[in-house]
Write a protein that holds these residues in place. Structure first.
Motif, short mmCIF file in Angstrom:
data_model
loop_
_atom_site.label_atom_id
_atom_site.label_comp_id
_atom_site.label_asym_id
_atom_site.label_seq_id
_atom_site.Cartn_x
_atom_site.Cartn_y
_atom_site.Cartn_z
N LEU A 222 0.88 -1.20 0.38
CA LEU A 222 0.32 0.10 -0.32
C LEU A 222 0.64 1.05 0.20
O LEU A 222 1.45 1.40 1.04
N LEU B 213 -8.95 -1.96 3.77
CA LEU B 213 -8.92 -3.19 2.65
C LEU B 213 -8.95 -4.64 2.29
O LEU B 213 -9.59 -4.94 3.58
N ALA C 149 -4.26 -3.03 8.18
CA ALA C 149 -4.04 -3.33 7.25
C ALA C 149 -2.45 -4.35 6.53
O ALA C 149 -2.68 -5.14 5.69
#
Length: 254
Positions: free
Chosen positions: A41, A93, A122
């Motif tokens: 990410l 996510l 995440a």
């Protein structure tokens, strides 16, 4: 939304006149060491240049930014790359990632604990967080000059960024379950684009909150006064150099 989130971003001007932001960020990718089997990410991806650079390693990368203008330009520039508009303090996510990367974004956010909570949510276990942000003393000469001029004109001035010390940020990471593997604060004098107009352009791009008490009709005069104050220290050979100090961290979620 907090005060530090209110900067109005011109994505085209950001790319054309302030490319040093993502160009310097290429060094941070070396700390990330992305590999083809990873999901990553890019948090606060801006116009997506570093997202695409990370993706060139073969990793599956998602770019995330809260600015619609930045995300729109990123999608236009890199149509095959995935970008999502979301807030770094509160995002979800579809599946965990191996690493979260962030360059020159986190110092815009008041609620660092909310950001780090989202980052830990995440990441997979033993996932890593690699980031660069402004560190303590970043652009101090510019901030001091602007605030001094605002005070002289009778305006209340604020400091619109979060620039932590190494100890402060390392402790914050540890409180969220990270083991800090690398933390470095360093001076990085940064040449501004556009010659004589470089400091003016920098303030206009990044200083919305810094100048927020000043009516639009007075801002040019404020910037002129700031330039006069800083010229001897930060201007040479037709170029402005900003007194950047950066903090880089690598941390692993235990």
């Amino acid at each position: 939304m907090t005060a530090r989130d209110t900067n109005e971003w011109d994505s085209s001007d950001y790319d054309d006149g302030h490319s040093f932001v993502f160009e310097y960020g290429e060094d941070v990718i070396d700390l990330l060491e992305p590999s083809p089997d990873e999901r990553i990410l890019d948090l606060g991806c801006g116009t997506g240049h570093l997202t695409a650079e990370i993706a060139s390693s073969g990793a599956a990368v998602v770019g995330l930014d809260r600015s619609p203008a930045m995300i729109e330009q990123a999608r236009t520039e890199y149509p095959d790359q995935r970008f999502v508009q979301a807030d770094a303090r509160d995002f979800d996510l579809e599946e965990p990632v191996d690493a979260v990367f962030s360059n020159a974004a986190l110092h815009w956010i008041d609620e660092q604990d909310a950001v780090l909570e989202s980052v830990t949510d995440a990441l997979r276990p033993n996932g890593r967080f690699v980031a660069e942000l402004g560190g303590t003393g970043n652009v101090q000469a510019i901030v001091d000059a602007v605030r001094s001029e605002l005070t002289r004109r009778g305006y209340e001035s604020t400091h619109p960024w979060y620039f932590p010390t190494v100890g402060e940020y390392a402790s914050r990471l540890e409180s969220h379950g990270f083991e800090v593997r690398h933390a470095r604060l360093f001076d990085r004098p940064t040449t501004l684009d556009d010659g004589e107009n470089g400091l003016e352009g920098w303030i206009e791009m990044f200083g919305d909150e810094l100048l927020s008490p000043v009516p639009e009709s007075e801002r040019a005069a404020v910037i002129d006064a700031v330039e006069d104050d800083l010229r001897e220290a930060l201007f040479a050979d037709g170029t402005w150099t900003a007194d950047y100090r950066r903090l880089r961290v690598v941390a692993v979620l235990e």
